[in-house]
Design an enzyme around this catalytic site. Structure first.
Site, PDB file in Angstrom:
ATOM      1  N   ASP A 195       9.216 -43.212  27.524  1.00  0.00           N
ATOM      2  CA  ASP A 195       9.288 -42.929  28.962  1.00  0.00           C
ATOM      3  C   ASP A 195       8.475 -43.993  29.708  1.00  0.00           C
ATOM      4  OD1 ASP A 195      10.088 -41.480  31.212  1.00  0.00           O
ATOM      5  OD2 ASP A 195       8.310 -40.211  31.188  1.00  0.00           O
ATOM      6  N   ASP A 211       0.623 -41.360  29.129  1.00  0.00           N
ATOM      7  CA  ASP A 211       1.590 -40.258  29.049  1.00  0.00           C
ATOM      8  C   ASP A 211       2.661 -40.496  27.987  1.00  0.00           C
ATOM      9  OD1 ASP A 211       3.015 -37.996  29.381  1.00  0.00           O
ATOM     10  OD2 ASP A 211       3.519 -38.308  31.486  1.00  0.00           O
TER      11      ASP A 211
END
Length: 322
Positions: A195, A211
């Site tokens: 991501d 993240d």
């Protein structure tokens, strides 16, 4: 304990259970998939607590994310690693799983800054050098079965697509799925960030990758393509800059450029399905008021049409740039 209505007392009690005390500043951060809070601890400084959405990842899958972060940190990749207490980095309070990180502050990553883009390429090269030897045994692969076929089933069963659009929408979606599935043939799969976009990158004395909640196995180009935008010529310049950094660490297989548009289609369709499945979470209607409207689905029909054209066009080629 209600995950959807975490109170300050519950958060504080969960943290105390692992010997972390909230001194001040408990503040909810902008996160949709999980519940994330920033606070100050007298003993550990500024920390970030993440409470994982129930039934999304198992404890084993979360632990694999953490173990990957520890391996990346050991290899010199700039990532934030979770705190360990009594040999554990994944904690449980009642029915909730959570983890705690030291806060990383810095400036927003500038995707149009070629020096920063080259630095990102280098860090991704280091990340993938670890990822090609780090095996995920519990997390899934990046696959068309999940991101396209499962996503289509969600949209068919749950999405509030207007009846006047349903026939054309699913006809176009099926064309996109058929074309993307035919083109998505990765030769090598490794453990990825998965991501990697500008909001998950900070600049502080260098580049930091944040993240890893979505990390899974897939082709290397998945961590590169979201940095490409603009005209074809602009994308080629951005790609050339990324690879200038990447290939100081690891060779990139140029054949993976043919996977960019299938991966874009997979992300696009999966995003629609993700919003659909999360619509019962009170945070989502408040944060995405434009979703599930007639205008939204009309726009998505146009987006699918454009993506089908992109899937049918020749892929980016490094030889056309060099």
């Amino acid at each position: 304990m209600n995950y959807y209505q975490l109170t300050p007392d519950v958060i504080a009690d969960a943290l105390v259970s692992v010997g972390i005390y909230v001194d001040s500043g408990l503040m909810a951060l902008n996160s949709y998939e999980n519940r994330v809070y920033r606070f100050k601890s007298d003993t550990d400084g500024i920390l970030i607590a993440k409470f994982y959405r129930p039934e999304r990842w198992s404890r084993q899958q979360i632990q694999e994310e953490h173990d990957f972060l520890f391996a990346l940190d050991d290899a010199g990749v700039r990532v934030a690693v979770p705190l360990i207490r009594d040999g554990h980095s994944v904690f449980e309070f009642g029915t909730m799983l959570f983890a705690v990180w030291p806060a990383v502050s810095g400036r927003q990553f500038e995707a149009d800054n070629l020096d920063q883009l080259e630095a990102l390429g280098e860090q991704l090269g280091r990340l993938h050098s670890v990822g090609e030897h780090f095996t995920l045994r519990h997390r899934p692969q990046l696959s068309t079965d999940d991101y396209l076929l499962r996503a289509r089933a969600v949209l068919e069963q749950q999405a509030r697509i207007p009846n006047r659009l349903r026939g054309e929408f699913f006809a176009r979606l099926n064309e996109v799925i058929e074309r993307a599935t035919g083109l998505y043939r990765p030769a090598q799969q490794l453990t990825l960030h998965c991501d990697c976009h500008a909001s998950n990158i900070l600049w502080r004395d260098g580049l930091w990758l944040l993240d890893f909640d979505d990390c899974r196995t897939g082709p290397a180009v998945q961590d590169l393509w979201m940095m490409l935008s603009g005209s074809r010529q602009e994308q080629l310049m951005q790609l050339d800059t990324l690879l200038a950094g990447y290939e100081t660490i690891r060779e990139f297989d140029a054949a993976e450029l043919a996977l960019i548009e299938p991966l874009r289609a997979m992300r696009m369709v999966n995003y629609m399905a993700w919003l659909t499945t999360r619509w019962s979470d009170p945070a989502f209607p408040a944060s995405f008021p434009w979703f599930n409207t007639d205008d939204y689905w009309q726009q998505q029909l146009g987006v699918l049409t454009e993506q089908l054209q992109s899937l049918e066009a020749p892929p980016l080629s490094l030889t056309s740039w060099n």
